[in-house]
Design a protein around this motif. Structure first.
Motif, mmCIF file in Angstrom:
data_model
loop_
_atom_site.group_PDB
_atom_site.id
_atom_site.type_symbol
_atom_site.label_atom_id
_atom_site.label_comp_id
_atom_site.label_asym_id
_atom_site.label_seq_id
_atom_site.Cartn_x
_atom_site.Cartn_y
_atom_site.Cartn_z
ATOM 1 N N TYR A 221 0.819 -1.215 0.000
ATOM 2 C CA TYR A 221 0.000 0.000 0.000
ATOM 3 C C TYR A 221 0.852 1.264 0.000
ATOM 4 C CZ TYR A 221 -4.262 -2.751 0.669
ATOM 5 O OH TYR A 221 -5.295 -3.626 0.508
ATOM 6 N N ASN A 222 1.900 1.257 0.815
ATOM 7 C CA ASN A 222 2.806 2.417 0.831
ATOM 8 C C ASN A 222 3.428 2.638 -0.539
ATOM 9 O OD1 ASN A 222 2.928 3.619 3.482
ATOM 10 N ND2 ASN A 222 3.731 1.678 4.192
ATOM 11 N N LEU A 223 3.877 1.529 -1.122
ATOM 12 C CA LEU A 223 4.554 1.611 -2.421
ATOM 13 C C LEU A 223 3.610 2.188 -3.480
ATOM 14 C CD1 LEU A 223 7.432 0.829 -3.205
ATOM 15 C CD2 LEU A 223 6.543 -1.287 -4.148
ATOM 16 N N ARG A 224 2.351 1.741 -3.456
ATOM 17 C CA ARG A 224 1.355 2.230 -4.417
ATOM 18 C C ARG A 224 1.227 3.754 -4.329
ATOM 19 N NH1 ARG A 224 -3.696 -1.730 -3.759
ATOM 20 N NH2 ARG A 224 -2.892 -3.465 -4.943
ATOM 21 N N GLU A 225 1.134 4.252 -3.085
ATOM 22 C CA GLU A 225 0.997 5.702 -2.880
ATOM 23 C C GLU A 225 2.219 6.451 -3.385
ATOM 24 O OE1 GLU A 225 0.114 7.009 1.085
ATOM 25 O OE2 GLU A 225 -1.596 5.640 1.194
ATOM 26 N N TRP A 226 3.392 5.932 -3.029
ATOM 27 C CA TRP A 226 4.633 6.610 -3.409
ATOM 28 C C TRP A 226 4.808 6.618 -4.938
ATOM 29 C CZ3 TRP A 226 7.349 3.199 0.775
ATOM 30 C CH2 TRP A 226 7.115 3.756 2.035
ATOM 31 N N VAL A 227 4.442 5.503 -5.563
ATOM 32 C CA VAL A 227 4.600 5.409 -7.021
ATOM 33 C C VAL A 227 3.577 6.305 -7.725
ATOM 34 C CG1 VAL A 227 4.438 3.844 -9.021
ATOM 35 C CG2 VAL A 227 5.680 3.126 -6.986
ATOM 36 N N ALA A 228 2.382 6.458 -7.109
ATOM 37 C CA ALA A 228 1.356 7.332 -7.700
ATOM 38 C C ALA A 228 1.879 8.771 -7.752
ATOM 39 C CB ALA A 228 0.075 7.252 -6.883
ATOM 40 N N GLU A 229 2.627 9.151 -6.719
ATOM 41 C CA GLU A 229 3.187 10.513 -6.679
ATOM 42 C C GLU A 229 4.420 10.656 -7.561
ATOM 43 O OE1 GLU A 229 3.964 11.406 -2.574
ATOM 44 O OE2 GLU A 229 1.857 11.055 -2.061
ATOM 45 N N ASP A 230 5.192 9.576 -7.630
ATOM 46 C CA ASP A 230 6.450 9.632 -8.375
ATOM 47 C C ASP A 230 6.663 8.285 -9.083
ATOM 48 O OD1 ASP A 230 9.035 9.594 -9.276
ATOM 49 O OD2 ASP A 230 9.982 9.748 -7.305
ATOM 50 N N PRO A 231 6.396 8.210 -10.392
ATOM 51 C CA PRO A 231 6.495 6.929 -11.110
ATOM 52 C C PRO A 231 7.895 6.301 -11.051
ATOM 53 C CG PRO A 231 5.384 8.594 -12.449
ATOM 54 C CD PRO A 231 5.905 9.309 -11.247
ATOM 55 N N ASP A 232 8.933 7.108 -10.787
ATOM 56 C CA ASP A 232 10.298 6.555 -10.710
ATOM 57 C C ASP A 232 10.704 6.212 -9.273
ATOM 58 O OD1 ASP A 232 10.643 6.836 -13.413
ATOM 59 O OD2 ASP A 232 11.375 8.903 -13.230
ATOM 60 N N PHE A 233 9.725 6.210 -8.376
ATOM 61 C CA PHE A 233 10.041 6.050 -6.948
ATOM 62 C C PHE A 233 10.865 4.772 -6.676
ATOM 63 C CE2 PHE A 233 9.441 4.805 -2.605
ATOM 64 C CZ PHE A 233 9.593 6.001 -1.918
ATOM 65 N N ILE A 234 10.402 3.660 -7.233
ATOM 66 C CA ILE A 234 11.078 2.389 -6.932
ATOM 67 C C ILE A 234 12.527 2.435 -7.422
ATOM 68 C CG2 ILE A 234 11.109 -0.109 -7.383
ATOM 69 C CD1 ILE A 234 8.054 0.008 -7.504
ATOM 70 N N GLU A 235 12.707 2.863 -8.653
ATOM 71 C CA GLU A 235 14.048 2.901 -9.219
ATOM 72 C C GLU A 235 14.972 3.793 -8.373
ATOM 73 O OE1 GLU A 235 15.276 0.909 -11.326
ATOM 74 O OE2 GLU A 235 17.217 1.953 -11.261
ATOM 75 N N ARG A 236 14.429 4.927 -7.904
ATOM 76 C CA ARG A 236 15.272 5.872 -7.168
ATOM 77 C C ARG A 236 15.511 5.445 -5.711
ATOM 78 N NH1 ARG A 236 14.104 10.792 -6.329
ATOM 79 N NH2 ARG A 236 11.864 10.855 -6.723
ATOM 80 N N HIS A 237 14.633 4.575 -5.194
ATOM 81 C CA HIS A 237 14.748 4.226 -3.765
ATOM 82 C C HIS A 237 14.899 2.719 -3.531
ATOM 83 C CE1 HIS A 237 13.734 8.284 -2.377
ATOM 84 N NE2 HIS A 237 12.862 8.312 -3.365
ATOM 85 N N LYS A 238 15.227 1.962 -4.558
ATOM 86 C CA LYS A 238 15.181 0.496 -4.379
ATOM 87 C C LYS A 238 16.127 -0.012 -3.283
ATOM 88 C CE LYS A 238 18.008 -0.673 -8.391
ATOM 89 N NZ LYS A 238 18.069 0.070 -9.602
ATOM 90 N N GLU A 239 17.283 0.628 -3.155
ATOM 91 C CA GLU A 239 18.217 0.180 -2.104
ATOM 92 C C GLU A 239 17.643 0.442 -0.705
ATOM 93 O OE1 GLU A 239 19.783 2.088 -4.590
ATOM 94 O OE2 GLU A 239 21.248 0.684 -5.466
ATOM 95 N N ASP A 240 17.080 1.651 -0.520
ATOM 96 C CA ASP A 240 16.505 1.986 0.793
ATOM 97 C C ASP A 240 15.272 1.124 1.095
ATOM 98 O OD1 ASP A 240 18.425 3.860 1.229
ATOM 99 O OD2 ASP A 240 17.169 5.602 0.801
ATOM 100 N N LEU A 241 14.460 0.860 0.060
ATOM 101 C CA LEU A 241 13.282 0.006 0.261
ATOM 102 C C LEU A 241 13.717 -1.389 0.698
ATOM 103 C CD1 LEU A 241 11.163 1.050 -2.861
ATOM 104 C CD2 LEU A 241 10.402 1.221 -0.484
ATOM 105 N N ALA A 242 14.711 -1.940 -0.007
ATOM 106 C CA ALA A 242 15.203 -3.291 0.319
ATOM 107 C C ALA A 242 15.797 -3.312 1.721
ATOM 108 C CB ALA A 242 16.234 -3.732 -0.716
ATOM 109 N N ALA A 243 16.599 -2.311 2.049
ATOM 110 C CA ALA A 243 17.252 -2.286 3.365
ATOM 111 C C ALA A 243 16.216 -2.154 4.482
ATOM 112 C CB ALA A 243 18.248 -1.130 3.427
ATOM 113 N N SER A 244 15.199 -1.322 4.268
ATOM 114 C CA SER A 244 14.180 -1.120 5.302
ATOM 115 C C SER A 244 13.325 -2.379 5.472
ATOM 116 C CB SER A 244 13.270 0.061 4.944
ATOM 117 O OG SER A 244 14.039 1.219 4.790
#
Ligand code: KG4
Length: 337
Positions: A221-244
């Protein structure tokens, strides 16, 4: 005593030889066919086992320098696992044991993971945990805290009430559009990320039980919201997402394990199962050894995922007690330790 171990519970066909307590070979054929589907496809797995089982067993025997006729017994994974996959290993073990007129030893796959710590190779210096010890078994299908009193006296004192830790990691990796299995990918990305960058829901479960489905949903759900605001969110934050994500899962796992070790006053603590390959989890074990005076047992990488060495190891314990089984034992897909 020469034991052939056979493992075919999921998507790895594996055969191993242990002679007088020393591992001589451990051959595994993995199945790349599932990668395209983002998960194991049971029917494809059983077909691949059928193709692999004869060459894998043959290779294990040759590598060990042992002939079929020298085998004392055949230990095989009876379950739990995928029924079609199990049937291939179980039927093969029965056929070979009957043709050689040697005993068969049925092995619970989960018991195998726990006893992987007893597998010894030539010149191995490592020590096996003394009984009783606690084992955190974390894989794609299980997340359990097991009190191990002896090789055959194991009690699950805590387990997941929904998803397993590995399953949650794989699913979160999938929603990020990463490959399968997600565990090694998340592990690699996490090394360059900030574990405190994002917070996800943590379960509030009593006792030693786990729950990972809430975390998985909160990640999605968090990811959906973040991607809705910024389509490149995953690419730009993948390391932090994985680490968290890794940090949260390891923290959940260790909290309950710490409670169990404290309540039961046990300081020998082992790790087992596919997720035990995870760098963050291994570091948490080392950290707990320093902070709480635990002696920790972390499996070699080769024994973290499904392998027949651990099945042959259980076979060695059972052979000494003459715990053989009869031909009529069917495979079972679900069972506790
Ligand atoms: O025990 P296992 O090989 O078999 C099953 O239970 O299926 O465990 C596989 C699980 C998968 O979820 C995989 O993503 C996870 O172990 N895994 C890892 C790592 N390597 C494998 N999880 C986190 N970090 C890793 N390095």
């Amino acid at each position: 005593m020469i034991i052939l171990g056979i493992e075919s519970s999921c998507d790895d066909t594996s055969a191993a030889i242990i002679k007088d307590g020393i591992l001589l070979s451990n051959v595994t054929a993995s199945q790349a066919v599932h990668e395209a589907y983002g998960g194991v496809v049971p029917e494809l797995a059983s077909r691949a086992h059928q193709q692999n089982i004869v060459p894998v067993v043959d290779h294990a025997l040759k590598k060990a320098g042992v002939t079929q006729e020298e085998l004392s017994a055949i230990a095989f994974t009876r379950g739990p696992g995928l029924m079609g996959s199990l049937l291939v290993g179980v039927s093969f073990a029965k056929g070979l044991a009957a043709s050689l007129n040697i005993p068969m030893i049925e092995v619970n796959h989960l018991q195998g993971h726990v006893l992987a710590h007893f597998v010894r190779e030539e010149g191995d210096e490592h020590t096996a945990p003394p009984f009783p010890f606690l084992c955190l078994l974390v894989s794609g299908g299980n997340s359990q805290i097991i009190l191990v009193r002896s090789y055959k006296d194991m009690e699950i004192i805590g387990k997941t009430i929904d998803d397993a830790a590995g399953e949650a990691i794989d699913k979160c990796s999938k929603v990020m559009g990463m490959g399968y299995p997600g565990g090694p990918i998340i592990d690699r990305l996490a090394r360059n990320g900030n574990p405190k960058a994002f917070e996800f829901a943590r379960p509030q479960i009593a006792g030693y039980d786990y729950s990972f489905s809430g975390l998985k949903t909160s990640f999605l759900y968090n990811l959906r919201e973040w991607v809705a605001e910024d389509p490149d969110f995953i690419e730009r934050h993948k390391e932090d997402l994985a680490a968290s994500l890794e940090y949260t899962i390891v923290d959940i796992l260790m909290k309950k394990l710490r409670k169990a070790a404290k309540d039961l006053k046990i300081k020998h603590v082992a790790l087992a199962g596919g997720v035990s390959a995870n760098t963050g989890l291994r570091q948490a074990f080392e950290d707990h050894a320093r902070r709480y005076g635990w002696t920790v047992y972390i499996p070699k990488f080769g024994y973290t995922t499904d392998n027949a060495a651990m099945i042959a190891m259980v076979g060695c314990f059972k052979y000494q007690e003459k715990e053989f089984c009869t031909m009529d034992k069917p495979a079972y897909s679900r069972v506790d330790i």
